[in-house]
Each structure stands twice: as structure tokens, then as C-alpha cells.
Design a protein around this motif. Structure first.
Motif, mmCIF file in Angstrom:
data_model
loop_
_atom_site.group_PDB
_atom_site.id
_atom_site.type_symbol
_atom_site.label_atom_id
_atom_site.label_comp_id
_atom_site.label_asym_id
_atom_site.label_seq_id
_atom_site.Cartn_x
_atom_site.Cartn_y
_atom_site.Cartn_z
ATOM 1 N N SER A 68 103.236 -55.694 57.710
ATOM 2 C CA SER A 68 102.290 -56.342 57.111
ATOM 3 C C SER A 68 102.532 -55.601 55.686
ATOM 4 O O SER A 68 102.856 -54.863 55.253
ATOM 5 C CB SER A 68 100.828 -55.787 57.475
ATOM 6 N N TRP A 69 102.172 -57.020 54.674
ATOM 7 C CA TRP A 69 102.382 -56.728 53.336
ATOM 8 C C TRP A 69 101.383 -56.196 52.644
ATOM 9 O O TRP A 69 101.371 -55.467 51.623
ATOM 10 C CB TRP A 69 102.469 -58.082 52.377
ATOM 11 N N SER A 70 99.971 -55.917 53.264
ATOM 12 C CA SER A 70 98.788 -55.174 52.929
ATOM 13 C C SER A 70 98.764 -53.714 53.119
ATOM 14 O O SER A 70 97.746 -53.284 52.708
ATOM 15 C CB SER A 70 97.725 -56.195 53.392
ATOM 16 N N ILE A 73 97.830 -51.176 50.352
ATOM 17 C CA ILE A 73 96.427 -51.507 49.684
ATOM 18 C C ILE A 73 95.531 -50.841 50.688
ATOM 19 O O ILE A 73 94.606 -50.214 50.269
ATOM 20 C CB ILE A 73 95.983 -53.008 49.491
ATOM 21 N N LYS A 74 95.645 -51.100 51.969
ATOM 22 C CA LYS A 74 94.701 -50.545 52.800
ATOM 23 C C LYS A 74 94.722 -49.029 52.910
ATOM 24 O O LYS A 74 93.876 -48.416 53.016
ATOM 25 C CB LYS A 74 94.840 -51.181 54.362
#
Length: 166
Positions: A68-70, A73-74
């Protein structure tokens, strides 16, 4: 009470690093009686009825996903919420993905955490120079091998920004 956040894969995800993550959690629980431990672990869509490790000082949150690219951020958002005294990353170069971009993005997370003022310890289980890049499961051709080596060197420089790298 001190707060430690561990970012790691954990069982039932089946990787060599997940078992190490479980042993690391158990070790921290056993030696630090005055410590609250938050584990930010990975999840997959097919996981159901997970029985997490049981301890009243342990909180496991399945927050990030392989490829996951996110993920950065998470993870950073959760670190800002928890406000730990120490952040420990249990990593190898492919912890966050087997695709180059999500893997490299995930490996920037310790640097981001450090820049935000967190004490960061990174436990790194492999280095690019010791990887058998000539094997077909790593690099399919010379360009791929070059990209993996270059990305690995960039990732290593990023990880060296941790408070401690072991």
C-alpha cells in the motif's frame, strides 16, 4: 508509564519477520513491567478472527497493508495520536511491499518519524549488499537489478537517519 510503539509484521501473516516481531513483543513485555506497548501491525483482506497476543499492557492495531502506498501516512498519523516515548521499526527491505515504490515509501517512515521528533530505533534484518540480486526472484534483468541496488542504497541512507539502527 512509558509508551513504546513497535511497527512490525505479526502472525498470522506468514513471513520470517512476523515470528521475530512476536518474539520482540514478548521480550519487551517480559523485561519492561512499566511499559505500555502498542504494535502497529500489518493486515490482509483474508484475515478473520485474529487472536492477538494477550497482555493488559499490549495493544495491537492492524493498520498497514503490504504494497500500500499509504502506509507511511497511516503509521505517522497513529504515532501522532499515541505520542510514544520510543518507536521501534522491525524491518527488512521488503517489509512494506514487493513492488519498488510502496516498499521504498514504507522505508521512509522511520525518517519521517525521526523528523517529527520521535526517538526511532530501526531493527534492519538485511542489507542490499548482502542480497543475491542475481537470483530471478529479486531482479529479472540488469535494469531491474540496478534499480533495486540504487533504491536499496537510498533506503539505507534513509534508515541511517534513525536514532539507532541495529
Amino acid at each position: 508509564m512509558r509508551k513504546i510503539v513497535l511497527i512490525s509484521t505479526l502472525p498470522p501473516i506468514n513471513t520470517s519477520l512476523s515470528e521475530y516481531g512476536a518474539f520482540l513483543v514478548q521480550g519487551i513485555i517480559n523485561i519492561s513491567k512499566d511499559t505500555e506497548i502498542h504494535v502497529l501491525a500489518d493486515f490482509s483482506e483474508d484475515m478473520t478472527d485474529i487472536k492477538e497476543m494477550d497482555n493488559d499492557r499490549l495493544n495491537v492495531t492492524r493498520i498497514w497493508k503490504f504494497n500500500s502506498w499509504s502506509n507511511p501516512i497511516k503509521i505517522i498519523k497513529k504515532l501522532l495520536e499515541i505520542k510514544p516515548d520510543v518507536v521501534i521499526f522491525n524491518l527488512q527491505f521488503a517489509s512494506f511491499g514487493n513492488s519498488k515504490i510502496p516498499a521504498l515509501l514504507g522505508l521512509t517512515t522511520p525518517l519521517i518519524a525521526r523528523r517529527l521528533g520521535f526517538k526511532v530505533i530501526t531493527v534492519l534484518h538485511n542489507i542490499v549488499d548482502a542480497m543475491a540480486l542475481e537470483e530471478p526472484y529479486f531482479a529479472k534483468n540488469k535494469l531491474d537489478r540496478f534499480l533495486i541496488q540504487a533504491g536499496g542504497h537510498v533506503a539505507t541512507r534513509i534508515l541511517l537517519q534513525s536514532t539507532r539502527l541495529v
